[in-house]
Motif scaffolding. Structure first.
Motif, PDB file in Angstrom:
ATOM      1  N   ILE A   1       0.856  -1.190   0.000  1.00  0.00           N
ATOM      2  CA  ILE A   1       0.000   0.000   0.000  1.00  0.00           C
ATOM      3  C   ILE A   1       0.890   1.237   0.000  1.00  0.00           C
ATOM      4  N   LEU A   2       0.498   2.249  -0.762  1.00  0.00           N
ATOM      5  CA  LEU A   2       1.238   3.510  -0.814  1.00  0.00           C
ATOM      6  C   LEU A   2       0.269   4.689  -0.728  1.00  0.00           C
ATOM      7  N   GLY A   3       0.705   5.763  -0.095  1.00  0.00           N
ATOM      8  CA  GLY A   3       0.075   7.054  -0.254  1.00  0.00           C
ATOM      9  C   GLY A   3       1.007   7.878  -1.139  1.00  0.00           C
ATOM     10  N   ILE A   4       0.728   9.158  -1.247  1.00  0.00           N
ATOM     11  CA  ILE A   4       1.623  10.028  -2.030  1.00  0.00           C
ATOM     12  C   ILE A   4       1.695  11.389  -1.338  1.00  0.00           C
ATOM     13  N   GLY A   5       2.877  11.942  -1.234  1.00  0.00           N
ATOM     14  CA  GLY A   5       3.021  13.282  -0.685  1.00  0.00           C
ATOM     15  C   GLY A   5       2.631  14.323  -1.721  1.00  0.00           C
ATOM     16  N   SER A   6       2.354  15.520  -1.274  1.00  0.00           N
ATOM     17  CA  SER A   6       1.945  16.564  -2.223  1.00  0.00           C
ATOM     18  C   SER A   6       3.076  16.904  -3.186  1.00  0.00           C
ATOM     19  N   ASN A   7       4.317  16.537  -2.834  1.00  0.00           N
ATOM     20  CA  ASN A   7       5.447  16.762  -3.754  1.00  0.00           C
ATOM     21  C   ASN A   7       5.807  15.503  -4.538  1.00  0.00           C
ATOM     22  N   GLY A   8       4.933  14.497  -4.483  1.00  0.00           N
ATOM     23  CA  GLY A   8       5.154  13.280  -5.272  1.00  0.00           C
ATOM     24  C   GLY A   8       5.961  12.216  -4.565  1.00  0.00           C
ATOM     25  N   HIS A   9       6.261  12.411  -3.265  1.00  0.00           N
ATOM     26  CA  HIS A   9       7.047  11.374  -2.594  1.00  0.00           C
ATOM     27  C   HIS A   9       6.212  10.138  -2.278  1.00  0.00           C
ATOM     28  N   ILE A  10       6.864   8.986  -2.269  1.00  0.00           N
ATOM     29  CA  ILE A  10       6.248   7.761  -1.739  1.00  0.00           C
ATOM     30  C   ILE A  10       7.187   7.231  -0.664  1.00  0.00           C
ATOM     31  N   GLY A  11       6.585   6.595   0.384  1.00  0.00           N
ATOM     32  CA  GLY A  11       7.377   6.375   1.580  1.00  0.00           C
ATOM     33  C   GLY A  11       7.827   7.759   2.003  1.00  0.00           C
ATOM     34  N   PHE A  12       9.129   7.892   2.243  1.00  0.00           N
ATOM     35  CA  PHE A  12       9.687   9.240   2.450  1.00  0.00           C
ATOM     36  C   PHE A  12      10.775   9.505   1.407  1.00  0.00           C
ATOM     37  N   ASN A  13      10.588   8.968   0.203  1.00  0.00           N
ATOM     38  CA  ASN A  13      11.538   9.223  -0.885  1.00  0.00           C
ATOM     39  C   ASN A  13      11.201  10.571  -1.497  1.00  0.00           C
ATOM     40  N   GLU A  14      11.945  11.576  -1.066  1.00  0.00           N
ATOM     41  CA  GLU A  14      11.683  12.933  -1.528  1.00  0.00           C
ATOM     42  C   GLU A  14      12.192  13.102  -2.969  1.00  0.00           C
ATOM     43  N   PRO A  15      11.696  14.133  -3.676  1.00  0.00           N
ATOM     44  CA  PRO A  15      12.193  14.380  -5.033  1.00  0.00           C
ATOM     45  C   PRO A  15      13.718  14.403  -5.069  1.00  0.00           C
ATOM     46  N   SER A  16      14.266  13.807  -6.080  1.00  0.00           N
ATOM     47  CA  SER A  16      15.703  13.583  -6.341  1.00  0.00           C
ATOM     48  C   SER A  16      16.171  12.232  -5.819  1.00  0.00           C
ATOM     49  N   SER A  17      15.271  11.466  -5.178  1.00  0.00           N
ATOM     50  CA  SER A  17      15.652  10.120  -4.735  1.00  0.00           C
ATOM     51  C   SER A  17      16.010   9.251  -5.937  1.00  0.00           C
ATOM     52  N   SER A  18      17.068   8.486  -5.793  1.00  0.00           N
ATOM     53  CA  SER A  18      17.442   7.559  -6.864  1.00  0.00           C
ATOM     54  C   SER A  18      16.302   6.591  -7.135  1.00  0.00           C
ATOM     55  N   LEU A  19      16.049   6.350  -8.400  1.00  0.00           N
ATOM     56  CA  LEU A  19      14.948   5.455  -8.769  1.00  0.00           C
ATOM     57  C   LEU A  19      15.240   4.006  -8.394  1.00  0.00           C
ATOM     58  N   THR A  20      16.500   3.707  -8.076  1.00  0.00           N
ATOM     59  CA  THR A  20      16.844   2.344  -7.653  1.00  0.00           C
ATOM     60  C   THR A  20      17.286   2.299  -6.190  1.00  0.00           C
ATOM     61  N   SER A  21      16.957   3.335  -5.430  1.00  0.00           N
ATOM     62  CA  SER A  21      17.458   3.435  -4.049  1.00  0.00           C
ATOM     63  C   SER A  21      16.958   2.291  -3.173  1.00  0.00           C
ATOM     64  N   ARG A  22      17.779   1.976  -2.163  1.00  0.00           N
ATOM     65  CA  ARG A  22      17.412   0.996  -1.142  1.00  0.00           C
ATOM     66  C   ARG A  22      17.065   1.745   0.154  1.00  0.00           C
ATOM     67  N   THR A  23      16.682   0.997   1.167  1.00  0.00           N
ATOM     68  CA  THR A  23      16.324   1.608   2.453  1.00  0.00           C
ATOM     69  C   THR A  23      17.501   2.385   3.025  1.00  0.00           C
ATOM     70  N   ARG A  24      17.241   3.632   3.434  1.00  0.00           N
ATOM     71  CA  ARG A  24      18.322   4.530   3.870  1.00  0.00           C
ATOM     72  C   ARG A  24      17.756   5.707   4.660  1.00  0.00           C
ATOM     73  N   ILE A  25      18.662   6.523   5.168  1.00  0.00           N
ATOM     74  CA  ILE A  25      18.234   7.746   5.866  1.00  0.00           C
ATOM     75  C   ILE A  25      17.952   8.819   4.821  1.00  0.00           C
ATOM     76  N   LYS A  26      16.893   9.563   5.008  1.00  0.00           N
ATOM     77  CA  LYS A  26      16.631  10.712   4.141  1.00  0.00           C
ATOM     78  C   LYS A  26      16.380  11.952   4.999  1.00  0.00           C
ATOM     79  N   THR A  27      16.647  13.092   4.410  1.00  0.00           N
ATOM     80  CA  THR A  27      16.340  14.375   5.044  1.00  0.00           C
ATOM     81  C   THR A  27      15.047  14.896   4.423  1.00  0.00           C
ATOM     82  N   LEU A  28      14.065  15.207   5.254  1.00  0.00           N
ATOM     83  CA  LEU A  28      12.773  15.654   4.731  1.00  0.00           C
ATOM     84  C   LEU A  28      12.863  17.067   4.157  1.00  0.00           C
ATOM     85  N   THR A  29      12.069  17.313   3.125  1.00  0.00           N
ATOM     86  CA  THR A  29      11.957  18.673   2.606  1.00  0.00           C
ATOM     87  C   THR A  29      11.137  19.512   3.596  1.00  0.00           C
ATOM     88  N   LYS A  30      11.302  20.829   3.467  1.00  0.00           N
ATOM     89  CA  LYS A  30      10.526  21.733   4.325  1.00  0.00           C
ATOM     90  C   LYS A  30       9.029  21.521   4.064  1.00  0.00           C
TER      91      LYS A  30
END
Ligand code: GLP
Length: 249
Positions: free
Chosen positions: A124-153
């Motif tokens: 199941i997925l939701g979507i952020g208003s900036n297009g994120h899924i999970g907490f993969n913010e814009p610029s996330s690698s399309l092949t990324s694995r589980t990792r730490i991310k910094t949230l956008t403002k």
């Protein structure tokens, strides 16, 4: 990608999960945020009234805030217990360890765990208003694995409604990567309301791009986007998607 535009997305989402579970799914992927709440309410109802059982099913969560203990009301581990898993007969519910002293190691361990208990039958997925899924913010690698991310403002502002103040929203998270999410056999994204219309249009009809992480659904062999009419309001081909759904072979 299948795009389903309906009055009650939670019913279609609940059907997808219920069909997977009754069809022998052993692992389901859960999302937090307000978008899937109606789906969880409907699945709890089906469990209580229709005998839908989750025995033999385990769950994995998409993401977690760094620095919030699992007892904190806004920790995602607590959120999913309060809103869904404590009310059904599901097995283990796994989530990233946001309190681990070494977040990087915790993220890698969680990715490994998903590989062990997975593959996820339906995520199941939701979507952020900036297009994120999970907490993969814009610029996330399309092949990324589980990792730490910094949230956008913007994401911290969007999520501030759940906290006492903006400053209390954590800056860092551990999230399944886009590659990790795409290891699931099926993806089911739910969105409602006008506020998600631009993100849904970008995800469904925009280019496959790290600028809109949810566009990775275009790449997945079995992805379903379930939206209400408001969230679908910027889709150019909405009439076609409705026609396809109404004439499903
Ligand atoms: C959160 C979560 C996402 C969720 C999204 C949208 O930050 N990490 O999994 O899909 O933002 O939240 P909501 O459904 O409350 O709009």
């Amino acid at each position: 990608m299948e795009v389903v535009i309906v009055d009650h997305p939670e019913q279609v989402m609940a059907d997808i999960i219920a069909d997977a579970v009754t069809g022998g799914a052993s692992t389901i992927g859960l999302a937090t945020g307000s978008s899937p709440l109606g789906t969880y309410t409907e699945l709890i109802r089906r469990h209580n009234e229709d005998g839908l059982s989750f025995v033999g099913v385990n769950a994995v969560l998409l993401d977690e805030y760094v620095g919030l203990p699992t007892t904190h009301p806004e920790s995602y581990a607590r959120f999913i217990r309060d809103n869904f898993t404590d009310h059904i007969d599901i097995g283990d519910v796994h989530s990233p360890d946001g309190m681990a002293p070494d977040s990087k190691a915790a993220a890698q361990a969680y990715d490994h765990l998903i590989g062990t208990v997975g593959p996820v039958d339906v995520q199941i997925l939701g979507i952020g208003s900036n297009g994120h899924i999970g907490f993969n913010e814009p610029s996330s690698s399309l092949t990324s694995r589980t990792r730490i991310k910094t949230l956008t403002k913007k994401t911290r502002e969007d999520n501030a409604r759940f906290f006492d103040s903006f400053d209390e929203v954590p800056r860092h998270v551990i999230t399944q990567g886009l590659g990790t999410i795409c290891d699931a056999k099926r993806l089911a994204l739910v969105a409602t309301g006008e506020g998600k219309a631009a993100a849904i249009a970008a995800a469904v009809e925009g280019p496959l791009s790290a600028s809109c992480p949810a566009s990775i659904l275009q790449w997945h062999p079995h992805a379903t986007v379930v939206v209400d009419h408001a969230a679908a309001s910027q889709l150019k081909d909405a009439d076609y998607y409705k026609y396809v759904y109404e004439n499903k072979p």
